[in-house]
Design a protein around this motif. Structure first.
Motif, PDB file in Angstrom:
ATOM      1  N   PRO B  96       0.974  -1.130   0.213  1.00  0.00           N
ATOM      2  CA  PRO B  96       0.057   0.044  -0.028  1.00  0.00           C
ATOM      3  C   PRO B  96       0.621   1.512  -0.229  1.00  0.00           C
ATOM      4  N   TRP B  99       1.932   1.976  -3.824  1.00  0.00           N
ATOM      5  CA  TRP B  99       0.036   2.244  -3.819  1.00  0.00           C
ATOM      6  C   TRP B  99       0.577   4.501  -3.868  1.00  0.00           C
ATOM      7  N   GLY B 100       1.042   4.307  -3.035  1.00  0.00           N
ATOM      8  CA  GLY B 100       0.306   5.669  -1.906  1.00  0.00           C
ATOM      9  C   GLY B 100       1.340   6.366  -3.001  1.00  0.00           C
ATOM     10  N   ILE B 103       0.337   6.780  -5.778  1.00  0.00           N
ATOM     11  CA  ILE B 103      -0.502   8.077  -5.942  1.00  0.00           C
ATOM     12  C   ILE B 103      -0.558   9.360  -6.463  1.00  0.00           C
ATOM     13  N   ALA B 151      -8.763   8.169  -3.769  1.00  0.00           N
ATOM     14  CA  ALA B 151      -8.271   6.925  -3.653  1.00  0.00           C
ATOM     15  C   ALA B 151      -6.833   7.309  -2.645  1.00  0.00           C
ATOM     16  N   TYR B 155      -6.219   5.849   0.569  1.00  0.00           N
ATOM     17  CA  TYR B 155      -4.552   4.919   1.075  1.00  0.00           C
ATOM     18  C   TYR B 155      -3.955   5.184   2.197  1.00  0.00           C
ATOM     19  N   THR B 156      -4.538   6.602   3.004  1.00  0.00           N
ATOM     20  CA  THR B 156      -4.431   7.129   4.190  1.00  0.00           C
ATOM     21  C   THR B 156      -4.639   6.059   5.285  1.00  0.00           C
ATOM     22  N   ILE B 158      -6.195   2.533   4.259  1.00  0.00           N
ATOM     23  CA  ILE B 158      -5.153   1.125   3.817  1.00  0.00           C
ATOM     24  C   ILE B 158      -4.439   1.201   4.390  1.00  0.00           C
ATOM     25  N   LEU B 159      -3.153   2.651   4.317  1.00  0.00           N
ATOM     26  CA  LEU B 159      -1.626   1.966   4.604  1.00  0.00           C
ATOM     27  C   LEU B 159      -1.510   1.328   5.822  1.00  0.00           C
ATOM     28  N   SER B 162      -3.754  -2.684   6.269  1.00  0.00           N
ATOM     29  CA  SER B 162      -2.667  -3.427   5.475  1.00  0.00           C
ATOM     30  C   SER B 162      -2.094  -4.174   6.371  1.00  0.00           C
ATOM     31  N   GLY B 175     -10.006   2.074   5.985  1.00  0.00           N
ATOM     32  CA  GLY B 175     -10.031   2.970   4.699  1.00  0.00           C
ATOM     33  C   GLY B 175     -11.046   3.876   4.127  1.00  0.00           C
TER      34      GLY B 175
END
Lengths: 744, 309, 183
Positions: B96, B99-100, B103, B151, B155-156, B158-159, B162, B175
């Motif tokens: 993640p 991804w971040g 993003i 997103a 993401y903040t 999901i970081l 995860s 999330g």
């Protein structure tokens, strides 16, 4: 929003993602998934033997660019078999200890103030020689005493013998192993020695009494212990504490401290009364069995239960298991055995129990050590000293003590306590204030001395009290006497200089020789250096020195080590047999067979707990507590307290306390409480060697509690003069309260 | 059960504490930027011809600015900041954080272009051509602004979510929680500035809605932890009697959610143009939520007793 | 030689006495940052006096087959090396600490000298050079540590796992740890 736009941008970024995911960093020229090499492999590997404890394991020192990077076991060396304990692996922590003594020091302030001035070796040695001579001229050479511990001490011993002093003592006798060796000699006519001649790896039943193997890391012993566990040996551990060894045992006997002898007598009672002893062995080799049978009759398991707290059925069951596995049953003699002042009799009871099981000289019991014959170096014979050692009040005291008693020499330094007073000390590698019981007395003795010189690697407490401090090179920077002990297989090992001495430190042999030269003893030091000395001895034995220097060890031929392999059963006792009954003890007015005396064991006063101490696997008493590499794992000791006691005192896990003993002596520093079911409610346990107050030990200073300071009482073993030290009781003083006092 | 360990690694023992205020600030500012992107983008999509107050138009620039500030804090947290470009030397689809990183790279041009299209200016020369190019794409840019914001906001959360090793974080609701909280702080942030009354009313209504949703999500999140396994229950206990109880219920719940909800609801009921008190509280609550979660999550882990059941 | 290795460690908790020999040997072998441990001794004691049981383990990175750290790493600095071992490439590490937060065993730490993440490597610099043992295994006085290839049925580790009762740490974390403990 235009749908086509959305798809277009989306497709572009999806392609970008796929592009990046599909092409790893290799594409950037940045990919280097190499395995990093820490770079500690040596460009030179030098075999030598260890000195972090006194077991003397063979090690390999790896040197890279002139620096020792790591130390590993020497696979060729029988004591290490390629494996070493944490302390051995942490040897570089000693070599590169930033607090090491660097130059000779001469005291400038008052004794104990730890203020010194750096001088040259010339000046320091001249000063020591002059002070020694002054004492010799006024009081005789016997007014000088040597305390030593460690292999380099051999050179100082040689110096003192040549000078004519009988007062040479190692605390490893009266403060540690002495009673055990006397007890075994009285029984088998052989001491147990070091390394102990125990055949643990082959034991089918192993009994440990207070011997906390695994926390006590004598390497080969621990290796054999693990082998015994692996092979499924029946392990019985007797300890007031659920030690690491106890955790491996089939049966743990959480005995009331100080009552081991009662248990041993009951075990003998069961084995003899049920006829489970080795009749043939007993008949063939022992003396006094009938007396013993009669003697132990009253020591039934029920009788012992009242004293030890071990239930009769457990005593019977364990005794039967010992008998079932004989002769491969080893009741281990232990090592540090100066506990209650009846230690010779207790260890003798261990020896006798082994005799009943027929384990002495048998596989799985005790092997008969073999050693390599290396002739002594030919130097002039020592003249007999003018006087006897000053260690005992009367010459007839402790009649079976065959070594000089360290605490006795300390007493003899206080005016008027002995035939003659000791005026000067040399202390080699033995930190007396944390070694001899009742340090108050040690300091009093030191105050009365004319002169005190210490030889050490680190600025320990004793250095702080010395007039002259001589910085010795560590074991990695010097060559020492050869090592050829009795063991399973005969061998000789060498300690050699791995790297040149750091700073202005010098090897012990050099210090002894330089002093010898100044004291007119040149004839006793005819060799150029210790390597030449070692070579001479080796050549006389017909061995090549270069092989020894290359391999670190030369192995002799395997010899038979068990009676069943043909070793002649010889017992160097008066009767020539294993003495279950000792006329010698009777003649001196002692119990000829170990006996339990109910009045001998003192109970803790209300609110006090028996102070028990032992080892941590990473430490050799206080010698290693300043070693950063090792102490990062065990930074300070903890006070083990049973949960019921903790509840009673309102002590939380981790809470800091001082300990105060029955004489009102309070520990200088505090330690955290460890609330644990692993200790009996009537005792507390600490690892020995912490609570250092030598200010120049910058890492160890003030960490934890010094156990020796709380040992103001000790019970002397009347047979050999050992100091039983588990006879002190302590209570808790919360650290928060102590600092409150200081503030007010 | 008594346990001992000889491990005493700095930042790890006796309890993990690798991430501090920098990470909390990054998550807060990231969420805030995401909120601004979502709200401004959505407002533009809703009414393509609406004339915004000059302040609101300018505020759309705050998304990339606040994000830059957040990334600066993130950069400060790196133990080896000189390797920071390594984030862009690869794409790790399973991470993640990777991804971040990407993003963020996407969000920057989108938010800048979108902000450009919302700001009045007189352009000339090549800039005029660019201006024309961008303005033609205002709608897709607004859509991408919303998408990028979502997103980023997700993401903040999901970081943290995860990282299965930390039971407090390991929740699928983290999330959405961070997304809705980020949107709410975004609205609150805009309300701090001088806007037209109609804009204020719309934003106030939106924030009321978001705070209400956030309360529901927080409740669901706590409930799902409380009904989870041993590790999850131990984690949620930090807020239910544990060391974070007071800070969580006062700062996050009372200050950050309940009070603004009540205030905004009253404002709406009485038709008052929203003031700045509730937005300030929402922002305090948003920062506290992240600060407390970053800190508390690190004190949760997997049970260690495995051998001696 | 096309067979792929699967390196594992099998640690005998029955014989381990927790001496920390492995810990010190690892520190010197790997020049570990002072005050930091790549391996450590963990004990757990159950019951109450005098009915007690204790387990002692030498613990370290579990070199998981499904490593949370590798998944969390944004730069590819954590990677699956020889035999499936988990390695850290310091050149790629930013010190973001996501891997540390992701590890259920807390086996990783930041080397303050470099700002990069460090942990047990299974002594791959030794194994790679053809040495048969890791430093901890090499020194272990009780011979409790075994390292080898699980894909080789004849290896010591395979035999031990086939004949003895074993467990892994926190298997419920789904990481598929490759350090096995013998009961």
């Amino acid at each position: 929003m235009n749908r086509r736009d959305f798809i277009r941008i989306g497709a572009t970024s999806a392609a970008g993602v796929a592009f990046l995911g599909g092409l790893p960093t290799k594409w950037y020229g940045l990919d280097a998934d190499v395995l990093a090499d820490p770079g500690t492999g040596g460009d030179r590997v030098v075999p030598t033997f260890c000195e972090l404890c006194f077991w003397k394991c063979g090690v390999l020192a790896h040197v890279r660019d002139g620096r020792v990077t790591k130390i590993t076991g020497n696979p060729k060396h029988p004591l290490s078999r390629g494996r070493i304990c944490p302390r051995g692996a942490g040897g570089t922590g000693l070599l590169y200890d930033p607090d090491r003594l660097q130059k000779p020091l001469v005291r400038v302030g008052q004794r104990g103030q730890q203020t010194f001035e750096e001088v040259s070796w010339e000046t320091a040695l001249d000063e020591v020689a002059e002070r020694f001579e002054r004492i010799r001229q006024r009081h005789g050479a016997s007014a000088l005493a040597l305390f030593y511990h460690g292999y380099g001490g051999n050179w100082m011993k040689h110096l003192f013998k040549a000078y004519g002093s009988p007062n040479i003592a190692a605390p490893s006798y009266a403060q540690c192993r002495g009673p055990r060796d006397v007890g075994f000699e009285l029984t088998f006519g052989h001491p147990v020695g070091s390394p102990e001649n125990t055949d643990m790896a082959h034991s089918r039943c192993l009994v440990l009494l207070g011997y906390h193997l695994g926390e006590n890391m004598h390497n080969t012993q621990v290796q054999d212990f693990a082998a015994a566990i692996r092979s499924g040996a029946d392990l019985i551990v007797v300890d007031p504490r659920f030690s690491v060894a106890a955790s491996k045992a089939r049966t743990w006997l959480p005995i009331k401290p100080g009552t081991d002898l009662a248990l041993l007598l009951a075990w003998m009672n069961v084995i003899i009364s049920e006829g489970r002893h080795d009749r043939d062995y007993v008949e063939r080799y022992t003396y006094g069995f009938e007396q013993l049978r009669e003697h132990v009759q009253s020591f039934t398991p029920e009788w012992a239960y009242a004293r030890t707290g071990i239930e009769p059925h457990v005593i019977r069951d364990t005794a039967r298991r010992m008998a079932a596995a004989r002769p491969a049953t080893l009741v281990h003699p232990g090592r540090h055995v100066t506990w209650y002042g009846n230690d010779t009799q207790r260890t003798r009871a261990i020896a006798m129990l082994n005799a009943l099981l027929g384990s002495w000289g048998r596989r799985g019991g005790f092997y008969m050590p073999a050693s390599m014959e290396i002739p002594k170096y030919t130097s002039p014979g020592y003249l007999p000293p003018e006087r006897k050692a000053a260690d005992r009040p009367q010459a007839s005291d402790y009649p079976l003590g065959d070594n000089v008693l360290a605490q006795g020499l300390c007493d003899a330094s206080i005016t008027g306590l002995r035939d003659y007073d000791l005026k000067g000390w040399m202390v080699y590698g033995s930190n007396l204030p944390t070694t001899l019981p009742d340090p108050r007395k040690t300091y009093k003795a030191i105050q009365e001395l004319d002169f005190l010189v210490s030889v050490d690697v680190l600025p320990s407490e004793i250095c702080g009290w010395s007039d002259v401090v001589l910085p010795e090179a560590t074991y990695l920077e010097r060559c020492d006497e050869l090592h050829a002990p009795g063991f399973r297989e005969p061998f000789v090992a060498v300690r050699q200089e791995v790297v040149p001495p750091l700073y202005d430190s010098k090897p012990g042999w050099w210090i002894a020789r330089e002093l010898g030269t100044r004291l007119g003893l040149t004839a006793f030091f005819p060799w150029k250096d210790s390597m030449e000395y070692a070579k001479d001895r080796l050549h006389a034995a017909g061995h090549a020195c270069d092989v020894l220097q290359r391999d670190g060890v030369i192995q002799g031929e395997q010899q038979p080590i068990y009676f069943e392999e043909g070793v002649a059963p010889e017992f160097w006792t008066d009767s020539g047999r294993i003495e279950l009954y000792s006329n010698e003890l009777a003649q001196h007015g002692f119990d000829p067979m170990p006996t339990w005396h109910d009045d001998e064991l003192e109970e803790p006063p209300a609110g006090y707990y028996r102070l028990l101490f032992g080892r941590a696997p990473t430490h050799t008493f206080g010698r290693t507590t300043n070693n950063r590499l090792l102490s990062e794992v065990y930074k300070e000791n903890e006070v083990w307290v049973n949960p019921s006691v903790a509840r009673r005192w309102g002590l939380a896990n981790g809470e800091r306390v001082h300990l105060q003993n029955q004489d009102g002596v309070r520990s200088e520093f505090s330690a955290p409480v460890r609330v644990t079911s692993r200790i009996r409610p009537d005792a507390v346990f600490l690892v020995h060697g912490y609570g250092r107050n030598a200010m120049k030990l910058r890492f160890a200073y003030g960490r934890g509690i010094d156990t020796t300071g709380l040992i103001t009482r000790y019970k002397v073993d009347p047979i050999m003069g050992g100091t039983g030290m588990n006879v002190n009781f302590v209570t808790f003083v919360k650290a928060a309260l102590v600092s409150g006092e200081a503030a007010s | 059960m008594e346990t001992t360990t000889t491990r005493a690694n700095p930042l790890i023992d006796p309890q993990l504490h690798i991430w501090h205020g920098e990470v909390a600030l990054y998550l807060f500012l990231g969420g805030l930027a995401a909120g601004i992107m979502i709200i401004t983008g959505a407002m533009r999509l809703r009414d393509r011809n609406a004339a915004w107050s000059s302040h609101l138009a300018l505020l759309s620039w705050c998304a990339p600015l606040l994000l830059s500030l957040g990334m600066f804090f993130l950069w400060l947290d790196l133990e080896n900041p000189f390797n920071a470009l390594r984030f862009y030397a690869t794409f790790s689809w399973h991470s993640p954080m990777s991804w971040g990183a990407w993003i963020l790279l996407l969000v920057f041009p989108v938010s800048i272009l979108f902000a450009w299209t919302q700001t009045r200016r007189s352009a000339s020369g090549r800039l005029a051509r660019f201006d024309a190019w961008a303005r033609e794409r205002e709608a897709p840019l607004a859509a991408w602004n919303v998408a990028g914001g979502v997103a980023l906001g997700l993401y903040t959360g999901i970081l943290l979510a995860s990282l299965a090793a930390r039971p407090l974080w390991n929740s699928a609701l983290l999330g959405p929680l961070f997304l809705v909280s980020g949107a709410s702080t975004g609205a609150a942030f805009l309300l701090l500035f001088r806007l037209r009354d109609d804009e204020r009313l719309a934003l106030g209504r939106l924030d009321l809605f978001l705070v209400a949703i956030e309360i529901v999500v927080v409740g669901l999140w706590l409930a799902s932890l409380a009904s989870g396994g041993r590790e999850s229950r131990a984690a949620v206990a930090l807020f239910l009697g544990g060391p974070y109880t007071v800070s969580f219920w006062t700062l996050v719940f009372a200050v950050g959610l309940a009070t603004p909800l009540a205030a905004e609801w009253l404002e709406r009921r009485h038709g008052v143009v929203p003031g700045r008190v509730a937005p300030v509280l929402v922002l305090i609550g948003g920062l506290a939520l992240r600060w407390i979660l970053v800190s508390a999550g690190q004190s949760t882990g997997w049970a260690i007793d495995v051998a001696l059941h | 030689m096309s067979r792929r290795s699967r390196y594992v460690m099998v640690i005998d908790a029955r014989t381990c006495v927790g001496c920390s020999g492995c810990v010190i040997a690892c520190r010197t072998e790997n020049n570990v940052a002072p005050g930091h441990s790549r391996d450590w001794i963990f004990t757990e004691t159950a019951g109450s006096f005098p009915k007690l049981r204790m387990t002692i383990r030498s613990e370290r990175c579990n070199h998981c087959k499904n490593a949370a750290c590798v998944r969390a790493c944004p730069t590819g600095a954590s990677w699956y090396g020889p035999g499936g071992s988990v390695q850290v490439n310091a050149d790629k590490c930013t010190g973001c600490k996501a891997c540390i937060a992701g590890c259920p065993y807390d086996a990783r730490f930041v080397d303050p000298r470099t700002g990069t993440v460090d942990k047990c490597t299974f002594c791959m610099h030794r194994i790679d050079r053809g040495m048969p043992t890791t430093a901890c295994q090499d020194t272990c006085p009780t011979q409790s540590i075994h390292f080898g290839d699980l894909n080789d049925a004849a290896s010591e580790v395979s035999k031990l796992l086939a004949t003895r009762e074993w467990y892994t740490l926190r298997p419920e974390a789904g990481t598929q740890p490759m350090v096995y403990y013998l009961k």
